[in-house]
Design a protein around this motif. Structure first.
Motif, mmCIF file in Angstrom:
data_model
loop_
_atom_site.group_PDB
_atom_site.id
_atom_site.type_symbol
_atom_site.label_atom_id
_atom_site.label_comp_id
_atom_site.label_asym_id
_atom_site.label_seq_id
_atom_site.Cartn_x
_atom_site.Cartn_y
_atom_site.Cartn_z
ATOM 1 N N HIS A 25 0.816 -1.216 0.000
ATOM 2 C CA HIS A 25 0.000 0.000 0.000
ATOM 3 C C HIS A 25 0.854 1.273 0.000
ATOM 4 N N TRP A 31 -5.915 2.319 -1.196
ATOM 5 C CA TRP A 31 -7.048 1.460 -1.533
ATOM 6 C C TRP A 31 -6.688 0.379 -2.546
ATOM 7 N N TYR A 93 -15.178 3.567 -7.485
ATOM 8 C CA TYR A 93 -14.165 4.390 -6.828
ATOM 9 C C TYR A 93 -14.043 5.760 -7.500
#
Length: 102
Positions: A25, A31, A93
């Motif tokens: 990440h 995300w 998203y």
């Protein structure tokens, strides 16, 4: 995660190292997802979708990367299944476009 480590592909091994070291990440965004196509306990194929490209900072995204199908499962359109799924979730998203890197 251990099955990703068994790839015969340098980038797949790099993905494994990112996951193992908990830096995935950090490199590709908060995300970011690793999508897995499995049958039972067997990993057939995988890819990632992320807001950042791991090795360069670009002002656009999301990115599809690390697309891989294990050799014994190639020819079954498993990567296509994963990419179609990315196309489905990207608008959730807020993304209208998706970029790929090789």
């Amino acid at each position: 995660m251990e099955q990703i480590a068994k790839t015969d592909w340098r980038s797949g091994k790099y993905l494994y190292e990112l996951l193992k070291s908990n830096s995935f990440h950090e490199k590709v965004g908060t995300w970011a997802k690793v999508l897995l196509l499995v049958e039972g306990d067997c990993l057939l194929a995988f890819c990632t979708v992320s807001e950042k490209k791991y090795d360069i900072d670009l002002p656009f995204g999301p990115w599809i990367g690390f697309v891989y199908t294990f050799p014994e499962y190639r020819g079954n359109s498993y990567s296509r299944v994963l990419l179609q799924y990315v196309e489905e979730i990207a608008p959730k998203y807020g993304f209208e476009k998706i970029y790929t890197f090789i």
